[in-house]
Motif scaffolding. Sequence first.
Motif, short mmCIF file in Angstrom:
data_model
loop_
_atom_site.label_atom_id
_atom_site.label_comp_id
_atom_site.label_asym_id
_atom_site.label_seq_id
_atom_site.Cartn_x
_atom_site.Cartn_y
_atom_site.Cartn_z
N VAL A 221 -30.97 -107.97 -10.95
CA VAL A 221 -29.69 -107.26 -11.07
C VAL A 221 -29.97 -105.98 -11.85
O VAL A 221 -30.50 -106.02 -12.97
CB VAL A 221 -28.63 -108.10 -11.80
N VAL A 222 -29.66 -104.83 -11.26
CA VAL A 222 -29.87 -103.54 -11.91
C VAL A 222 -28.51 -102.99 -12.35
O VAL A 222 -27.65 -102.72 -11.51
CB VAL A 222 -30.56 -102.53 -10.96
N HIS A 223 -28.33 -102.85 -13.65
CA HIS A 223 -27.07 -102.32 -14.19
C HIS A 223 -27.27 -100.85 -14.51
O HIS A 223 -27.90 -100.48 -15.49
CB HIS A 223 -26.70 -103.08 -15.46
N ALA A 224 -26.70 -99.99 -13.64
CA ALA A 224 -26.73 -98.54 -13.85
C ALA A 224 -25.31 -98.00 -13.94
O ALA A 224 -25.08 -96.82 -13.65
CB ALA A 224 -27.49 -97.86 -12.73
N GLY A 225 -24.37 -98.85 -14.33
CA GLY A 225 -22.98 -98.44 -14.43
C GLY A 225 -22.71 -97.65 -15.70
O GLY A 225 -23.50 -97.67 -16.65
N ALA A 226 -21.58 -96.98 -15.73
CA ALA A 226 -21.21 -96.17 -16.88
C ALA A 226 -20.89 -97.06 -18.08
O ALA A 226 -20.31 -98.13 -17.93
CB ALA A 226 -19.99 -95.32 -16.54
N PRO A 227 -21.27 -96.63 -19.30
CA PRO A 227 -20.87 -97.38 -20.49
C PRO A 227 -19.37 -97.30 -20.69
O PRO A 227 -18.75 -96.26 -20.45
CB PRO A 227 -21.64 -96.68 -21.62
N LEU A 228 -18.79 -98.41 -21.15
CA LEU A 228 -17.34 -98.49 -21.33
C LEU A 228 -16.93 -98.71 -22.77
O LEU A 228 -15.74 -98.78 -23.07
CB LEU A 228 -16.78 -99.63 -20.46
N GLY A 229 -17.89 -98.82 -23.69
CA GLY A 229 -17.56 -99.09 -25.07
C GLY A 229 -18.11 -100.43 -25.51
O GLY A 229 -18.53 -101.27 -24.70
N GLU A 230 -18.12 -100.64 -26.81
CA GLU A 230 -18.81 -101.80 -27.39
C GLU A 230 -18.30 -103.14 -26.84
O GLU A 230 -19.10 -103.98 -26.39
CB GLU A 230 -18.66 -101.78 -28.91
N GLU A 231 -17.02 -103.38 -26.88
CA GLU A 231 -16.50 -104.69 -26.51
C GLU A 231 -16.82 -105.05 -25.06
O GLU A 231 -17.37 -106.12 -24.77
CB GLU A 231 -14.99 -104.74 -26.73
#
Length: 271
Positions: free
Chosen positions: A63-73
Amino acid sequence: MNILIIGATGLVGSAVAAALAGAGHDVTVLRRPGGRALPYRSVPGDLTDPASLKRAAAGFDRVVHAGAPLGEELDLAGVDALVDAGSPLVYTTGAAVLGGSGDEDSEPEPHPFVSWRAEAERRVLAAGGRVVRPGMVYGEGGGGVPGLLAAKAAERGTGVYIGEPGVRWPVVHVADLADLYVAVVERAEPGTVWHGMAETARLDDIARALGGGTAAPWPLEEATAELGPLAGLFALDQDVSSDKTRRLLGWTPRHTAVVDHLKAEPPAPAR
């Protein structure tokens, strides 16, 4: 391999999906409700819904996670869900997690703007995942930071940089970065960190490239009022090595002249 890509509609994720498919892998993409259709098989899921990530990620070779960061939680909850899914994870953070200089073996000292990313990395690595830390991504007319700087140049009639002249950032063309992900997916050992930095460039030189040959400082206080904590990251001098990644994975970036590239192919200004 059967590979799930998270963030496949973005600049990095779309390039990674195409590169992995071109290398002969079977690519599936995460598609959120109402999301844009892509020429790959899709599974439903949403970065804002960790339970959906766990369901979507089960049963893949990677699984490659290249999504945008959404914040800590949400980011940490997403990491936990993907780890719980049981499929080997390739997770994207960034050079700023080092807080300045370092290499693949340096302990993270993240800039406050991305403070939680060190913990995200720790959780991924503890589960046997792989971490990719890109520099500033550019190319194909995109890139969040180049787009932001292009917008400010268009607004002010000159390139702008925050803080002192001479601040350096590691940078990478998206095509070279996609090649790195293929190498990590295919050859990287579990529990390892890899750096996607093709060169180190001065932000004031990048500003001049986007400003038609001129650039002016943007005072940090003024920039902070508009950009928030992100402004402080622009003032952080970063000199980050990718020597280990090049040596062990045989990664050889082809694009190593970001200033010339941005002069010839400026990005679309971010809105």
